[in-house]
Design an enzyme around this catalytic site. Structure first.
Site, PDB file in Angstrom:
ATOM      1  N   ASP A 149       0.851  -1.226   0.005  1.00 53.33           N
ATOM      2  CA  ASP A 149      -0.094   0.059  -0.057  1.00 53.33           C
ATOM      3  C   ASP A 149       1.028   1.288   0.070  1.00 53.33           C
ATOM      4  O   ASP A 149       2.292   1.202   0.207  1.00 53.33           O
ATOM      5  CB  ASP A 149      -1.009  -0.092   1.135  1.00 53.33           C
ATOM      6  N   ASN A 208      -8.002  -2.474  13.935  1.00 53.39           N
ATOM      7  CA  ASN A 208      -9.237  -2.868  13.610  1.00 53.39           C
ATOM      8  C   ASN A 208      -9.423  -3.959  12.498  1.00 53.39           C
ATOM      9  O   ASN A 208     -10.298  -4.431  12.046  1.00 53.39           O
ATOM     10  CB  ASN A 208      -9.810  -1.403  12.911  1.00 53.39           C
ATOM     11  N   HIS A 254      -7.508  -4.667   9.963  1.00 55.04           N
ATOM     12  CA  HIS A 254      -7.177  -4.305   8.493  1.00 55.04           C
ATOM     13  C   HIS A 254      -5.866  -5.183   8.251  1.00 55.04           C
ATOM     14  O   HIS A 254      -5.112  -5.395   8.880  1.00 55.04           O
ATOM     15  CB  HIS A 254      -7.370  -2.915   8.111  1.00 55.04           C
ATOM     16  N   GLU A 265      -9.933  -1.849   4.870  1.00 55.85           N
ATOM     17  CA  GLU A 265     -10.527  -1.449   6.416  1.00 55.85           C
ATOM     18  C   GLU A 265     -11.968  -2.227   6.560  1.00 55.85           C
ATOM     19  O   GLU A 265     -12.187  -2.623   5.402  1.00 55.85           O
ATOM     20  CB  GLU A 265     -10.769   0.073   6.175  1.00 55.85           C
TER      21      GLU A 265
END
Ligand code: PGA
Length: 241
Positions: A67, A136, A138, A143
């Site tokens: 990313d 979270n 991810h 996400e």
């Protein structure tokens, strides 16, 4: 999913480096899927030592990162291009021309995503994909959501991720709101996956990834379906497992 229990961050990093080291020794032309963040830093440091000692070489490897932030140039100190150069690429013998990070500064980011998927597919997908996990759940910047994104795509970052990443910027307002991320299908196409987690702030995400239902609300939970996925987590990250 195979779970390797590490004592602490240093132990996790050694174990991860040993697996990547073995991959590169067994196949000097390995395609490596690489990740940024605090989690893999110790692993990269170990690999740099091994390469400097002459125990392995990345000279014939190629790499594809997960990313990059949208809007940051490759020489921005918070860009993932910069992170990879300063924490790994410049310190080992990998050929810079064979390293790839999504182009967050592209004039047409959608076209950059399509091109990135084409390149990763043409390379035959990573032999080994290294991953961290977000608080979270991810992976990359995939996400929590209603579906699993397929290919490389532009993501609106969640407040939790923006807040977690703000420690690296002068202020939270400087954290980009969007990123380019490899999609879940691209990540799942890697031949082997190595996902690392350290620290109590990852305990819930690790629990949900390993023991929870497979759901796009916990993107890492999809890894339960990968035929060759190894989790290396330390005691603090395994506190809820
Ligand atoms: P971290 O990030 O390694 O900095 O904790 C992991 C991630 O968000 O994927």
């Amino acid at each position: 999913m195979e779970l390797i229990r590490a004592k602490d961050y240093a132990d996790m990093s050694r174990k991860a480096a040993n697996i990547i080291f073995a991959q590169v020794v067994l196949n000097p032309k390995s395609v490596l899927g690489l990740a940024t963040g605090d989690t893999p830093l110790g692993t990269y440091a170990q690999l740099i030592e091994k390469q400097k000692a002459g125990d392995c070489s990345f000279a014939q490897c190629s790499s594809y990162n997960l990313d990059e932030y949208v809007g940051l140039s490759a020489d921005h100190p918070q860009s993932y291009h910069y992170f990879m150069r300063t924490n790994f690429f410049d310190a080992v013998d990998i050929d810079a021309a064979n390293t790839h990070v999504p182009d967050g500064a592209a004039a047409d980011v959608e076209a950059a995503c399509t091109e990135y998927d084409r390149m990763v597919a043409a390379a035959g997908y990573p032999d080994l994909q290294l991953l961290g996990i977000g608080r979270n759940g991810h992976i990359g910047f995939n996400e929590p959501g209603d579906t699993f994104p397929r290919g490389t795509h532009v993501v609106d970052l969640t407040e939790s991720t923006i807040e977690a990443n703000s420690r690296l910027f002068d202020s939270i307002d400087e954290v980009p709101r969007q990123a380019i991320s490899m999609g879940i299908q691209t990540i799942m196409s890697a031949h082997r996956i190595l996902i690392l987690a350290s620290g109590e702030q990852k305990a819930q995400a690790v629990h949900d990834m390993v023991l929870g239902p497979i759901t796009p609300q916990v993107p890492a939970s999809i890894l339960q379906l990968h035929p060759a996925c190894t989790v290396i987590a330390d005691e603090a990250a395994l506190a809820l497992c």
